[in-house]
Design an enzyme around this catalytic site. Sequence first.
Site, PDB file in Angstrom:
ATOM      1  N   TYR A   1      30.851  29.529  50.956  1.00 12.72           N
ATOM      2  CA  TYR A   1      30.619  29.224  49.540  1.00 12.72           C
ATOM      3  C   TYR A   1      31.405  30.185  48.652  1.00 12.72           C
ATOM      4  O   TYR A   1      32.095  29.769  47.707  1.00 12.72           O
ATOM      5  CB  TYR A   1      29.124  29.322  49.250  1.00 12.72           C
ATOM      6  CG  TYR A   1      28.758  29.203  47.787  1.00 12.72           C
ATOM      7  CD1 TYR A   1      28.652  27.963  47.176  1.00 12.72           C
ATOM      8  CD2 TYR A   1      28.490  30.349  47.027  1.00 12.72           C
ATOM      9  CE1 TYR A   1      28.304  27.852  45.831  1.00 12.72           C
ATOM     10  CE2 TYR A   1      28.141  30.246  45.689  1.00 12.72           C
ATOM     11  CZ  TYR A   1      28.053  29.003  45.103  1.00 12.72           C
ATOM     12  OH  TYR A   1      27.711  28.903  43.773  1.00 12.72           O
TER      13      TYR A   1
ATOM     14  N   LYS B   1      34.712  29.451  45.974  1.00 12.72           N
ATOM     15  CA  LYS B   1      34.725  29.829  44.562  1.00 12.72           C
ATOM     16  C   LYS B   1      35.929  30.717  44.241  1.00 12.72           C
ATOM     17  O   LYS B   1      36.530  30.609  43.157  1.00 12.72           O
ATOM     18  CB  LYS B   1      33.420  30.541  44.198  1.00 12.72           C
ATOM     19  CG  LYS B   1      32.189  29.639  44.222  1.00 12.72           C
ATOM     20  CD  LYS B   1      32.269  28.560  43.144  1.00 12.72           C
ATOM     21  CE  LYS B   1      30.977  27.788  43.014  1.00 12.72           C
ATOM     22  NZ  LYS B   1      31.039  26.737  41.977  1.00 12.72           N
TER      23      LYS B   1
END
Length: 276
Positions: A162, A166
């Site tokens: 994750y 980003k």
Amino acid sequence: MVTGATGGMGRVIVRELARRGGTVIAVARSRVEFEPKNVEVMTADLSSLAEVRRLAAEFTAKHDALHLLVNNAGAHFRHRAISADGVEMHIAVNHLGGFRLTNLLRPALRAGAPARVVNVVSAAMTDTRQVKIRRRPRPVSLEPAELPDLNGERGFEPFTAYARAKLLTLMAGYHLAETVDGVTVNAVNPGLAGTKIVDDMMPTFMRPFGGLVKRSLLTPEQSAAFILRVATSPDLDGVTGRYFDRDVEARSPEISYDRALREWVWNSSLEFSEAR
């Protein structure tokens, strides 16, 4: 246009932009209703590049210009999963979907100039112990076989995947900010709000205390306010290529200032997304 429009922050952003006037395009995975009459819902699964292309085509068929794009859609997956395009789902949803949508809507954004792109990122990417992107001797595509570590094939850790996605979005945004005229591109970490994504990230042993934990976090309204500032504040007219930690401009991870690596991220993402 606001992606991830049905999440806690997304709904607040849509509602507040609608309150300020103009037409707001709320992008969601399924058809939902919004109370303001000036909200138009468009559906798309942003993990699918084909769906992203359809969404962009649907928008440009109805609208000549776009003044603001908030890439708010995001997701955390507890287990490794692969998208229809053969990409690990954190990269598919948190990076490639928004990346491809932004590129497809560049003509509309230029037509709406001065326009803004706001990429919603996360403080998770600032932990460089968790997030590693290895420079390769030459640009390569995001093919699973060529980028096993980016695609999570070995030692998959959900939070790391994750965070890395980003960071990819941040770096691609920096590159775009330097190469597009009439459109500002900035990233914002809105802080940790008590939304569904927190439920997905929460370790099993903490789930019984989930409600208590979420009450200690920011509300969706508080986090959305930071995104709305970057999206609409007159003080940020013409400001581009910046990272905001809530409402304060800050330095992003040092790796994100590597221009050669940013170009590699951009070219790799572009090559892969255009091939699908």
